[in-house]
Structure formats: structure tokens, C-alpha cells
Scaffold this active site. Structure first.
Site, PDB file in Angstrom:
ATOM      1  N   ASN A   1      -1.899 -12.154   8.844  1.00 15.27           N
ATOM      2  CA  ASN A   1      -1.251 -10.858   8.678  1.00 15.27           C
ATOM      3  C   ASN A   1      -1.232 -10.011   9.945  1.00 15.27           C
ATOM      4  OD1 ASN A   1      -4.156 -10.892   7.887  1.00 15.27           O
ATOM      5  ND2 ASN A   1      -3.884  -8.683   7.929  1.00 15.27           N
TER       6      ASN A   1
ATOM      7  N   GLN B   1       1.614 -13.060   3.287  1.00 16.52           N
ATOM      8  CA  GLN B   1       2.568 -12.837   4.378  1.00 16.52           C
ATOM      9  C   GLN B   1       3.542 -14.007   4.545  1.00 16.52           C
ATOM     10  OE1 GLN B   1       2.977 -10.055   5.857  1.00 16.52           O
ATOM     11  NE2 GLN B   1       1.067  -8.955   5.474  1.00 16.52           N
TER      12      GLN B   1
ATOM     13  N   SER C   1       1.778 -10.962  -3.157  1.00 19.76           N
ATOM     14  CA  SER C   1       1.874  -9.526  -3.430  1.00 19.76           C
ATOM     15  C   SER C   1       3.327  -9.089  -3.452  1.00 19.76           C
ATOM     16  CB  SER C   1       1.118  -8.752  -2.347  1.00 19.76           C
ATOM     17  OG  SER C   1       1.232  -7.364  -2.546  1.00 19.76           O
TER      18      SER C   1
ATOM     19  N   HIS D   1       4.829  -5.997  -3.000  1.00 17.16           N
ATOM     20  CA  HIS D   1       5.391  -4.993  -2.092  1.00 17.16           C
ATOM     21  C   HIS D   1       5.617  -5.516  -0.680  1.00 17.16           C
ATOM     22  CE1 HIS D   1       1.772  -3.565   0.275  1.00 17.16           C
ATOM     23  NE2 HIS D   1       1.176  -4.256  -0.678  1.00 17.16           N
TER      24      HIS D   1
ATOM     25  N   THR E   1      -2.950  -4.291 -20.649  1.00 20.96           N
ATOM     26  CA  THR E   1      -1.534  -4.114 -20.982  1.00 20.96           C
ATOM     27  C   THR E   1      -0.660  -4.557 -19.813  1.00 20.96           C
ATOM     28  OG1 THR E   1      -2.077  -2.222 -22.393  1.00 20.96           O
ATOM     29  CG2 THR E   1       0.219  -2.445 -21.681  1.00 20.96           C
TER      30      THR E   1
ATOM     31  N   CYS F   1      -4.189  -2.588   5.453  1.00 19.64           N
ATOM     32  CA  CYS F   1      -4.731  -2.640   4.098  1.00 19.64           C
ATOM     33  C   CYS F   1      -6.123  -2.031   3.997  1.00 19.64           C
ATOM     34  CB  CYS F   1      -4.752  -4.081   3.604  1.00 19.64           C
ATOM     35  SG  CYS F   1      -3.110  -4.808   3.520  1.00 19.64           S
TER      36      CYS F   1
END
Length: 388
Positions: free
Chosen positions: A150, A180, A200, A202, A238, A329
């Protein structure tokens, strides 16, 4: 003008992602666990998303489990697999340049009594496969390796590593942090002998707060989140229907016109490398030092001698250029010295002078040119202040 060149930190959502997220929040907002029509409609979004993701990986949709993002996917894969297979051995292996979500999880497992081996890397960040082979033993139950670094964009030899692991013992689980890499490289877990893959949302123009963990059929892994038994009892809670729906759309989009997108990224990277190396005192880190065709197509790590990375970051920010210093991060606002840069042997004088530029399929050549122009004006000025 603005130039957003921090796409490895996060990416803007696609319009199609926004539309389905809004629709599942405002119209089709049912709980998938409900028995009525609203619940059935919500469940259909989850099923569709799993199909979209599974198709990009050429796996079964039942092997896709939604999580809150990359960190949870990494944590679950490593802790869940290590605990579930502890009777088979207590030795686990990773590399010295992993993301904190992996390194800190290995540190936790070490506290639980597991023996950990951290593999060294060369000056480009490529893991030492001889060290891997030498580390594998009868007690080894798990190996984890990132696909793309990354910070410096190095592509790790995942396929070769998997071959070594499975040759030693087919029962050793092989986990890959693909956060990545997914959407930038074609990843086929069955072919690559990957047992678990973390992704991930996003990072690929999907929503934040959603990711997935691919778990190959018959892999023995404990759940970390207990409760209502959602996702076949593997990950209770949920279901995040808007996030999952958006992730499915983003995943499908990432691999649509994939070759054209890859060529676009390489064109951007090639021009950026050409332009930035015209400046004095510049050192490219990672595989990109050999050219645009080496390493991931979207990441370039650059050291600017005599310029502190944090100062450069904010100077560029004032001009509307957004970049990163190492990994974004961390909630710590003080920019740390990168462990990755230390591991690849970057000169001490450059450790605090290295920044990351990262592109996406939405990045334009105009943004690259604007960034290069600003660097050409700002870097010499900052050096004059530093030297005085």
C-alpha cells in the site's frame, strides 16, 4: 484546479454506486432477516452483490462474506483461521512490510502463544521466497502476504509463494491481503491457490464501511462476530445492504473495460515518473524505480531530498493537490516514519522525505500535469528554506 492523487487512501464513489446506496437506504430499506417482502427484496441485493463479486474472482458466491472493510477482513481471516487450526500447529508466517491490520493481528496472535516468522524483503519490497521456504515447517498452519504494498506499490510473488506453501503442506492456509490489488490486477484465487482474500470497498470507488472476505470452501475458520447467525453463522450482525449493494456495483465496474483502465493507469504513471524525475534530488522507491511497467499501475512512492514529507504534503494541499505520506489508515495525525521504508533500506535522510502518489481510473492527465507543475515550483522553494 484540484488534483486528487491519494486514491490508495480512498476513492470517490461512482455515480452508479451512489444511486444504488441511496435506493437501498430510502426505498428498499428492509432487513434481509425479515420474512416479509421488504426483507426478501433486501436479501436479493445481497445475493446479487455476491454474484457480481464472485464473477470477478471466478469463485462461488457462497465463498463471499461481507465485512465492515479491509481491517476486519484481515483480522477475521488471521485470527479465525489461526484459532480454528491451532491443534494442527502454532507457527504462522507473514512479511515484514504488511499493513498494520495484518502486523498488529500477528502481534496479537503472538501474545496468544503462536510462534510468528516475519519474512524479510529486498530493496524493492519483494519478499524473500527462500526465507519463506526455510521458514515453513511441520508446525506451520497459516501464511499471510499482501498482493500489492500500500505504500510503495510493490507486487508480491503471490503465486510462487502459494506454490511453496502448498508443496510443503496442502493444509497450510494461504491468506492474501488484496486491498490494493483488487480492481487493479486480475485475481483468481482458485488458480493462485489462495484460501482467503481480503478486499475493501472504498478503494475501488465503493462505499466506506464495507468489504468482503473470500473464504474458500472447506477452509476451517472461526467466526469473530457472534449473534443472530447472519451470513450462514459466519459473521453475525444486521447485514449492511446499502454497503453490500454498492460494493457489488463497484466490483463489477472495476473489471468492466479492465484492460483500457489498466492502460490508462500506466499512461498516467509513465508520464508522472517521467516528469517527477526531471526534478533534482528525487528517488523513486519500490518496483517503480525500474519504470511504469513494474509494480502496481496506480502507486508511486517518491523521496524528495531535503524536503520533509509533511511540509510538502501541506504545501501541495494549499495548491489543491492531495497526496499521502505512507499509509493513510491511521488515526494518528502525526505522520510516522514508515516501517516499510525502513525494511527496504531507504537512506535515513529520506525516511521523512517520502510521499505517495496514487491514481485511479478517474484520474486525468490534466491532474498529473498540474501536480508536476506544482512540484516543480514548490520543491525548490521548500529546499531553500530547509537548507537555511
Amino acid at each position: 484546479m484540484e488534483a486528487y492523487l491519494d486514491n490508495s487512501a480512498t476513492t470517490p464513489c461512482l455515480e452508479s454506486v451512489k444511486e444504488i446506496v441511496v435506493k437501498t437506504m430510502m426505498e428498499d430499506f428492509g432487513n434481509p432477516s425479515s420474512k416479509h417482502l421488504k426483507g426478501v427484496q433486501a436479501e436479493q441485493y445481497l445475493r446479487r452483490s455476491r454474484e457480481q463479486i464472485a464473477k470477478t474472482l471466478k469463485v462461488n458466491e457462497k465463498e463471499i462474506f461481507f465485512t465492515s472493510g479491509g481491517s476486519e477482513s484481515d483480522n477475521w481471516a488471521l485470527i479465525g483461521a489461526a484459532m480454528a487450526n491451532r491443534r494442527a500447529g502454532n507457527h504462522i508466517i507473514t512479511t515484514a512490510v504488511e499493513h498494520a491490520a495484518v502486523l498488529q493481528t500477528f502481534a496479537f496472535l503472538e501474545e496468544q502463544g503462536f510462534r510468528v516468522t516475519y519474512l524479510p524483503v529486498d530493496q524493492e519490497g519483494v519478499v524473500d521466497l527462500d526465507a519463506l521456504q526455510n521458514a515453513l515447517c511441520d508446525e506451520t498452519i497459516l501464511v499471510s502476504m499482501m498482493y500489492v504494498n500500500n505504500e510503495i506499490g510493490t507486487i508480491e510473488p503471490v503465486a510462487k509463494a502459494a506454490e511453496l506453501v502448498k508443496a510443503k503442506n496442502p493444509g497450510i492456509l494461504f491468506h492474501v491481503d488484496g486491498i490494493q490489488a483488487y480492481g487493479k490486477l486480475r485475481i483468481y484465487p482458485k488458480k493462485l491457490k489462495i484460501d482467503m482474500l481480503s478486499v475493501s470497498g472504498h478503494k475501488i470507488h465503493g462505499p466506506k464501511g464495507i468489504g468482503f472476505l473470500y473464504i474458500a470452501d472447506k477452509v476451517k475458520i472461526h467466526p469473530l462476530i457472534l449473534g443472530g447467525g447472519q451470513q450462514r453463522g459466519m459473521r453475525s450482525g444486521t447485514d449492511n445492504v446499502p454497503g453490500a449493494a454498492g460494493l457489488g456495483v463497484a466490483a463489477e465496474a472495476a473489471y468492466t473495460d479492465f484492460q483500457e483502465k489498466t492502460e490508462h493507469l500506466l499512461e498516467l504513471k509513465r508520464r508522472f515518473l517521467e516528469g517527477v524525475q526531471e526534478l533534482d534530488g528525487v528517488t523513486i522507491q519500490g518496483q517503480a524505480r525500474r519504470g511504469a511497467e513494474f509494480g502496481a499501475p496506480q502507486i508511486v512512492s517518491v523521496s524528495f531530498a531535503d524536503v520533509r514529507s509533511e511540509v510538502l504534503l501541506h504545501a501541495l494541499e494549499e495548491k489543491g493537490v492531495y497526496i499521502s505520506s505512507g499509509s493513510a489508515c491511521s488515526s494518528n495525525k502525526k505522520i510516522p516514519v514508515s516501517g516499510v521504508l525502513k525494511e527496504i533500506g531507504v537512506d535515513k535522510k529520506l525516511l521523512e522525505s517520502t510521499v505517495r502518489f496514487s491514481f485511479s481510473s478517474l484520474t486525468t492527465m490534466e491532474e498529473i500535469e498540474y501536480c508536476l507543475k506544482q512540484l516543480g515550483e514548490i520543491v525548490p522553494v521548500l529546499r531553500r528554506f530547509t537548507r537555511h
